[in-house]
Scaffold this motif. Structure first.
Motif, PDB file in Angstrom:
ATOM      1  N   MET A 126       0.826  -1.203   0.000  1.00  0.00           N
ATOM      2  CA  MET A 126       0.000   0.000   0.000  1.00  0.00           C
ATOM      3  C   MET A 126       0.862   1.256   0.000  1.00  0.00           C
ATOM      4  SD  MET A 126      -3.131   0.702  -0.304  1.00  0.00           S
ATOM      5  CE  MET A 126      -4.595   1.639   0.165  1.00  0.00           C
ATOM      6  N   MET A 127       1.987   1.208   0.684  1.00  0.00           N
ATOM      7  CA  MET A 127       2.896   2.348   0.673  1.00  0.00           C
ATOM      8  C   MET A 127       3.440   2.578  -0.732  1.00  0.00           C
ATOM      9  SD  MET A 127       4.960   1.710   4.256  1.00  0.00           S
ATOM     10  CE  MET A 127       6.234   2.892   3.878  1.00  0.00           C
ATOM     11  N   LEU A 128       3.820   1.497  -1.400  1.00  0.00           N
ATOM     12  CA  LEU A 128       4.323   1.621  -2.767  1.00  0.00           C
ATOM     13  C   LEU A 128       3.258   2.209  -3.679  1.00  0.00           C
ATOM     14  CD1 LEU A 128       6.677   0.985  -4.732  1.00  0.00           C
ATOM     15  CD2 LEU A 128       5.586  -1.223  -5.149  1.00  0.00           C
ATOM     16  N   TYR A 129       2.015   1.755  -3.516  1.00  0.00           N
ATOM     17  CA  TYR A 129       0.906   2.283  -4.311  1.00  0.00           C
ATOM     18  C   TYR A 129       0.709   3.772  -4.015  1.00  0.00           C
ATOM     19  CZ  TYR A 129      -3.672   2.721  -6.495  1.00  0.00           C
ATOM     20  OH  TYR A 129      -4.710   3.122  -7.300  1.00  0.00           O
ATOM     21  N   GLY A 130       0.751   4.128  -2.740  1.00  0.00           N
ATOM     22  CA  GLY A 130       0.562   5.528  -2.356  1.00  0.00           C
ATOM     23  C   GLY A 130       1.631   6.435  -2.926  1.00  0.00           C
ATOM     24  N   VAL A 131       2.874   5.972  -2.906  1.00  0.00           N
ATOM     25  CA  VAL A 131       3.981   6.773  -3.432  1.00  0.00           C
ATOM     26  C   VAL A 131       3.878   6.909  -4.950  1.00  0.00           C
ATOM     27  CG1 VAL A 131       6.489   6.808  -3.772  1.00  0.00           C
ATOM     28  CG2 VAL A 131       5.548   6.249  -1.524  1.00  0.00           C
ATOM     29  N   ASN A 132       3.647   5.785  -5.624  1.00  0.00           N
ATOM     30  CA  ASN A 132       3.659   5.784  -7.097  1.00  0.00           C
ATOM     31  C   ASN A 132       2.407   6.390  -7.716  1.00  0.00           C
ATOM     32  OD1 ASN A 132       6.176   4.625  -7.261  1.00  0.00           O
ATOM     33  ND2 ASN A 132       5.427   2.547  -7.541  1.00  0.00           N
ATOM     34  N   LYS A 133       1.243   6.123  -7.124  1.00  0.00           N
ATOM     35  CA  LYS A 133      -0.024   6.522  -7.753  1.00  0.00           C
ATOM     36  C   LYS A 133      -0.632   7.792  -7.166  1.00  0.00           C
ATOM     37  CE  LYS A 133      -0.031   2.750 -10.273  1.00  0.00           C
ATOM     38  NZ  LYS A 133       0.163   2.778 -11.741  1.00  0.00           N
ATOM     39  N   LEU A 134      -0.369   8.045  -5.893  1.00  0.00           N
ATOM     40  CA  LEU A 134      -1.015   9.173  -5.220  1.00  0.00           C
ATOM     41  C   LEU A 134      -0.050  10.294  -4.865  1.00  0.00           C
ATOM     42  CD1 LEU A 134      -3.311   7.140  -2.775  1.00  0.00           C
ATOM     43  CD2 LEU A 134      -3.854   7.958  -5.070  1.00  0.00           C
ATOM     44  N   GLY A 135       1.234  10.071  -5.075  1.00  0.00           N
ATOM     45  CA  GLY A 135       2.217  11.111  -4.785  1.00  0.00           C
ATOM     46  C   GLY A 135       2.427  11.372  -3.308  1.00  0.00           C
ATOM     47  N   ILE A 136       2.245  10.327  -2.478  1.00  0.00           N
ATOM     48  CA  ILE A 136       2.402  10.492  -1.037  1.00  0.00           C
ATOM     49  C   ILE A 136       3.878  10.682  -0.679  1.00  0.00           C
ATOM     50  CG2 ILE A 136       2.007   9.441   1.225  1.00  0.00           C
ATOM     51  CD1 ILE A 136      -0.540  10.247  -0.387  1.00  0.00           C
ATOM     52  N   LYS A 137       4.123  11.661   0.207  1.00  0.00           N
ATOM     53  CA  LYS A 137       5.490  11.959   0.630  1.00  0.00           C
ATOM     54  C   LYS A 137       5.691  11.763   2.130  1.00  0.00           C
ATOM     55  CE  LYS A 137       6.296  15.246  -3.127  1.00  0.00           C
ATOM     56  NZ  LYS A 137       6.627  16.656  -3.488  1.00  0.00           N
ATOM     57  N   ARG A 138       4.586  11.566   2.844  1.00  0.00           N
ATOM     58  CA  ARG A 138       4.711  11.321   4.285  1.00  0.00           C
ATOM     59  C   ARG A 138       3.552  10.451   4.736  1.00  0.00           C
ATOM     60  NH1 ARG A 138       3.568  14.892   8.988  1.00  0.00           N
ATOM     61  NH2 ARG A 138       2.949  16.457   7.452  1.00  0.00           N
ATOM     62  N   PHE A 139       3.882   9.374   5.437  1.00  0.00           N
ATOM     63  CA  PHE A 139       2.869   8.456   5.955  1.00  0.00           C
ATOM     64  C   PHE A 139       2.755   8.603   7.464  1.00  0.00           C
ATOM     65  CE2 PHE A 139       4.081   6.204   2.036  1.00  0.00           C
ATOM     66  CZ  PHE A 139       2.831   5.910   1.510  1.00  0.00           C
ATOM     67  N   GLN A 140       1.527   8.465   7.957  1.00  0.00           N
ATOM     68  CA  GLN A 140       1.263   8.400   9.388  1.00  0.00           C
ATOM     69  C   GLN A 140       0.506   7.111   9.693  1.00  0.00           C
ATOM     70  OE1 GLN A 140      -1.016  11.872  10.457  1.00  0.00           O
ATOM     71  NE2 GLN A 140       0.809  13.068  10.975  1.00  0.00           N
ATOM     72  N   ALA A 141       0.729   6.590  10.888  1.00  0.00           N
ATOM     73  CA  ALA A 141      -0.063   5.465  11.381  1.00  0.00           C
ATOM     74  C   ALA A 141      -0.443   5.775  12.816  1.00  0.00           C
ATOM     75  CB  ALA A 141       0.733   4.169  11.311  1.00  0.00           C
ATOM     76  N   LYS A 142      -1.755   5.783  13.099  1.00  0.00           N
ATOM     77  CA  LYS A 142      -2.240   6.050  14.447  1.00  0.00           C
ATOM     78  C   LYS A 142      -2.703   4.727  15.049  1.00  0.00           C
ATOM     79  CE  LYS A 142      -3.488  10.830  13.437  1.00  0.00           C
ATOM     80  NZ  LYS A 142      -4.531  11.877  13.460  1.00  0.00           N
ATOM     81  N   ILE A 143      -2.046   4.329  16.133  1.00  0.00           N
ATOM     82  CA  ILE A 143      -2.235   2.987  16.671  1.00  0.00           C
ATOM     83  C   ILE A 143      -2.491   3.067  18.170  1.00  0.00           C
ATOM     84  CG2 ILE A 143      -1.214   0.690  16.874  1.00  0.00           C
ATOM     85  CD1 ILE A 143       0.758   1.571  14.634  1.00  0.00           C
ATOM     86  N   GLY A 144      -3.420   2.241  18.652  1.00  0.00           N
ATOM     87  CA  GLY A 144      -3.699   2.178  20.081  1.00  0.00           C
ATOM     88  C   GLY A 144      -2.457   1.757  20.853  1.00  0.00           C
ATOM     89  N   LEU A 145      -2.244   2.374  22.002  1.00  0.00           N
ATOM     90  CA  LEU A 145      -1.037   2.110  22.792  1.00  0.00           C
ATOM     91  C   LEU A 145      -0.913   0.651  23.218  1.00  0.00           C
ATOM     92  CD1 LEU A 145      -0.979   5.307  25.034  1.00  0.00           C
ATOM     93  CD2 LEU A 145       0.620   4.728  23.195  1.00  0.00           C
ATOM     94  N   ASP A 146      -2.045  -0.043  23.313  1.00  0.00           N
ATOM     95  CA  ASP A 146      -1.994  -1.446  23.727  1.00  0.00           C
ATOM     96  C   ASP A 146      -1.792  -2.401  22.548  1.00  0.00           C
ATOM     97  OD1 ASP A 146      -4.440  -0.914  22.625  1.00  0.00           O
ATOM     98  OD2 ASP A 146      -5.618  -2.000  24.133  1.00  0.00           O
ATOM     99  N   ASN A 147      -1.734  -1.859  21.336  1.00  0.00           N
ATOM    100  CA  ASN A 147      -1.534  -2.702  20.156  1.00  0.00           C
ATOM    101  C   ASN A 147      -0.039  -2.750  19.821  1.00  0.00           C
ATOM    102  OD1 ASN A 147      -1.667  -4.122  17.772  1.00  0.00           O
ATOM    103  ND2 ASN A 147      -3.156  -2.775  16.781  1.00  0.00           N
ATOM    104  N   GLN A 148       0.700  -3.424  20.680  1.00  0.00           N
ATOM    105  CA  GLN A 148       2.152  -3.453  20.544  1.00  0.00           C
ATOM    106  C   GLN A 148       2.619  -4.191  19.288  1.00  0.00           C
ATOM    107  OE1 GLN A 148       4.517  -1.812  22.319  1.00  0.00           O
ATOM    108  NE2 GLN A 148       2.758  -0.789  23.278  1.00  0.00           N
TER     109      GLN A 148
END
Length: 210
Positions: A126-148
């Motif tokens: 998905m990151m590769l798709y985002g970079v190549n097709k959508l021009g994404i330059k910065r990714f974020q991931a918001k994750i629950g603190l208990d989801n180690q």
């Protein structure tokens, strides 16, 4: 997002396909799980609302969604897509003033598919798709603190902790896409094949009917 409505991506373990109406019933069953509701910060919806949500995810310009299929079941066993569903992966464009920033979300809904490296492969695809097709330059991931498990996976992919919100009990991890990140993605995901979704499905049905 309409950009991927005829895109299929094939990896080692998974096939990513557009989120279609035929996927909604199983997705709806998944989201009855309190565990998945907590992990995705979601509220349960009626089946009718779930169909409405699927349409919005296909139409809205700030969401890009793929359903994750078990490649072996789909390609070798010839099973229907709904039977092969493992989870979903999403890119959300959360800032209208910066369309190069994307929030990445991966859900492996079927418990027996967890811990097999599928989440990592899907995330990188998905990151590769985002970079190549959508021009994404910065990714974020918001994750629950208990989801180690998820936190550890993203950190192994070189995401760095950006902030912690104690109120919502989540951590935000970020990755800037520089040339080294782009090169690593291209090298690591060189095996991924992108195909015409409708054409592939049509050909597959022909083979199954023979």
């Amino acid at each position: 997002m309409r950009i991927n409505d005829n895109t299929l991506m094939e990896g080692h373990q998974v096939v990513l396909v557009p989120y279609n109406a035929e996927h909604v019933p199983r997705y709806h069953e998944w989201m009855k799980s309190p565990e998945l509701q907590q992990l995705t910060a979601s509220e349960p919806l009626t089946l009718e609302k779930e169909y409405d949500m699927q349409k919005s995810w296909r139409e809205d310009n700030d969401k890009c969604t793929f359903i994750i299929l078990d490649k072996q079941q789909w390609t070798d066993a010839g099973a229907e897509e709904e039977q092969c569903m493992v989870g979903d992966v999403n890119i959300f464009l959360t800032d209208p003033t910066d369309l190069t920033l994307a929030e990445l979300e991966v859900m492996i809904a079927e418990p027996h598919y967890r811990g097999k490296g599928i989440g990592k492969e899907v995330t990188c695809m998905m990151m590769l798709y985002g970079v190549n097709k959508l021009g994404i330059k910065r990714f974020q991931a918001k994750i629950g603190l208990d989801n180690q498990v998820s936190i550890s996976m993203f950190k192994k992919l070189h995401f760095q902790e950006a902030s912690v919100c104690k109120v919502f009990k989540e951590v935000t991890l970020e990755l800037a896409v520089d040339e080294s990140v782009r090169t690593r993605l291209l090298d690591d995901m060189a095996y991924v094949k992108e195909r015409d979704y409708r054409q592939t499905c049509s050909h597959r049905k022909e083979l199954v009917s023979q």
